[in-house]
Design a protein around this motif. Structure first.
Motif, mmCIF file in Angstrom:
data_model
loop_
_atom_site.group_PDB
_atom_site.id
_atom_site.type_symbol
_atom_site.label_atom_id
_atom_site.label_comp_id
_atom_site.label_asym_id
_atom_site.label_seq_id
_atom_site.Cartn_x
_atom_site.Cartn_y
_atom_site.Cartn_z
ATOM 1 N N ALA A 15 61.809 66.268 29.110
ATOM 2 C CA ALA A 15 62.909 66.249 30.077
ATOM 3 C C ALA A 15 63.098 67.635 30.698
ATOM 4 C CB ALA A 15 64.201 65.788 29.410
ATOM 5 N N GLY A 16 62.964 68.683 29.895
ATOM 6 C CA GLY A 16 63.080 70.039 30.430
ATOM 7 C C GLY A 16 62.017 70.349 31.455
ATOM 8 N N VAL A 17 60.790 69.919 31.179
ATOM 9 C CA VAL A 17 59.682 70.147 32.116
ATOM 10 C C VAL A 17 59.891 69.352 33.403
ATOM 11 C CG1 VAL A 17 57.210 69.756 32.481
ATOM 12 C CG2 VAL A 17 58.008 70.745 30.324
ATOM 13 N N ILE A 18 60.230 68.088 33.266
ATOM 14 C CA ILE A 18 60.423 67.217 34.440
ATOM 15 C C ILE A 18 61.569 67.735 35.303
ATOM 16 C CG2 ILE A 18 61.176 64.913 35.170
ATOM 17 C CD1 ILE A 18 59.569 63.844 32.710
ATOM 18 N N PHE A 19 62.694 68.095 34.672
ATOM 19 C CA PHE A 19 63.837 68.592 35.438
ATOM 20 C C PHE A 19 63.474 69.871 36.183
ATOM 21 C CE2 PHE A 19 67.801 70.892 36.053
ATOM 22 C CZ PHE A 19 68.573 69.917 36.651
ATOM 23 N N SER A 20 62.750 70.767 35.525
ATOM 24 C CA SER A 20 62.346 72.025 36.170
ATOM 25 C C SER A 20 61.397 71.780 37.343
ATOM 26 C CB SER A 20 61.681 72.952 35.155
ATOM 27 O OG SER A 20 62.625 73.400 34.214
ATOM 28 N N GLU A 21 60.526 70.797 37.215
ATOM 29 C CA GLU A 21 59.617 70.459 38.314
ATOM 30 C C GLU A 21 60.397 69.923 39.508
ATOM 31 O OE1 GLU A 21 56.851 67.747 36.501
ATOM 32 O OE2 GLU A 21 55.633 69.368 35.667
ATOM 33 N N GLN A 22 61.442 69.139 39.249
ATOM 34 C CA GLN A 22 62.245 68.558 40.322
ATOM 35 C C GLN A 22 63.265 69.551 40.884
ATOM 36 O OE1 GLN A 22 63.886 65.123 38.330
ATOM 37 N NE2 GLN A 22 62.031 63.914 38.642
ATOM 38 N N ASN A 23 63.614 70.551 40.079
ATOM 39 C CA ASN A 23 64.625 71.556 40.463
ATOM 40 C C ASN A 23 64.085 72.934 40.100
ATOM 41 O OD1 ASN A 23 67.135 69.695 40.983
ATOM 42 N ND2 ASN A 23 66.223 68.993 39.072
ATOM 43 N N PRO A 24 63.182 73.491 40.920
ATOM 44 C CA PRO A 24 62.482 74.728 40.562
ATOM 45 C C PRO A 24 63.378 75.947 40.341
ATOM 46 C CG PRO A 24 61.583 73.782 42.584
ATOM 47 C CD PRO A 24 62.748 72.948 42.188
ATOM 48 N N THR A 25 64.628 75.873 40.751
ATOM 49 C CA THR A 25 65.564 76.974 40.517
ATOM 50 C C THR A 25 65.846 77.142 39.026
ATOM 51 O OG1 THR A 25 66.612 76.486 42.622
ATOM 52 C CG2 THR A 25 67.871 77.839 41.103
ATOM 53 N N TYR A 26 65.696 76.065 38.266
ATOM 54 C CA TYR A 26 66.034 76.063 36.842
ATOM 55 C C TYR A 26 64.766 76.027 35.997
ATOM 56 C CZ TYR A 26 70.437 74.808 38.942
ATOM 57 O OH TYR A 26 71.556 74.802 39.729
ATOM 58 N N GLN A 27 64.689 76.947 35.058
ATOM 59 C CA GLN A 27 63.553 77.013 34.139
ATOM 60 C C GLN A 27 64.087 76.993 32.716
ATOM 61 O OE1 GLN A 27 60.233 76.906 35.087
ATOM 62 N NE2 GLN A 27 61.231 76.424 37.032
ATOM 63 N N PHE A 28 63.574 76.070 31.916
ATOM 64 C CA PHE A 28 64.077 75.895 30.559
ATOM 65 C C PHE A 28 63.071 76.362 29.522
ATOM 66 C CE2 PHE A 28 66.527 72.964 33.074
ATOM 67 C CZ PHE A 28 67.794 73.128 32.558
ATOM 68 N N GLU A 29 63.616 76.906 28.457
ATOM 69 C CA GLU A 29 62.819 77.293 27.296
ATOM 70 C C GLU A 29 63.182 76.314 26.183
ATOM 71 O OE1 GLU A 29 63.366 80.884 24.307
ATOM 72 O OE2 GLU A 29 62.574 81.520 26.259
ATOM 73 N N PHE A 30 62.190 75.644 25.640
ATOM 74 C CA PHE A 30 62.386 74.685 24.557
ATOM 75 C C PHE A 30 62.162 75.375 23.223
ATOM 76 C CE2 PHE A 30 60.436 71.835 21.467
ATOM 77 C CZ PHE A 30 61.390 70.841 21.373
ATOM 78 N N SER A 31 63.013 75.095 22.257
ATOM 79 C CA SER A 31 62.794 75.594 20.897
ATOM 80 C C SER A 31 63.298 74.553 19.910
ATOM 81 C CB SER A 31 63.497 76.931 20.679
ATOM 82 O OG SER A 31 64.890 76.785 20.813
#
Length: 99
Positions: A15-31
């Motif tokens: 979900a973090g990757v997909i959201f970032s692809e659709q909204n390039p302003t936001y970049q998520f780090e998963f842990s």
């Protein structure tokens, strides 16, 4: 469909990757933590979601907490049935806080 922490971690990461692809302003780090809980941290703002699983009776719930940047206590906490959680529903959750 989430059945265990491995499913949860895969779903949250996707979900973090997909959201970032659709909204390039936001970049998520998963842990992920040793207990299986996982976090999506938005790199620029420092805001984050923490996701965990809980068994309530016969139901498996997906719990999540939203933290504003660098705050020790969550702004809000909620849960939903794990069986209904998809990348689409998690992306909608991210959109509700970030867009």
């Amino acid at each position: 469909m989430i059945k265990d922490y491995q499913d949860l971690q895969q779903l949250v990461s996707s979900a973090g990757v997909i959201f970032s692809e659709q909204n390039p302003t936001y970049q998520f780090e998963f842990s992920q933590a040793e207990n299986g809980a996982c976090t999506l941290l938005e790199k620029k703002s420092g805001k984050k979601f923490v996701f965990m699983l809980a068994k309530l009776g016969a139901e498996l719930k997906l719990g999540f907490a939203f933290y504003d940047a660098n705050e020790p206590q969550p702004d809000w906490i909620d849960d939903v049935l794990a069986s209904g959680s998809t990348t689409k529903t998690l992306c909608q959750l991210l959109e509700s806080e970030f867009v």
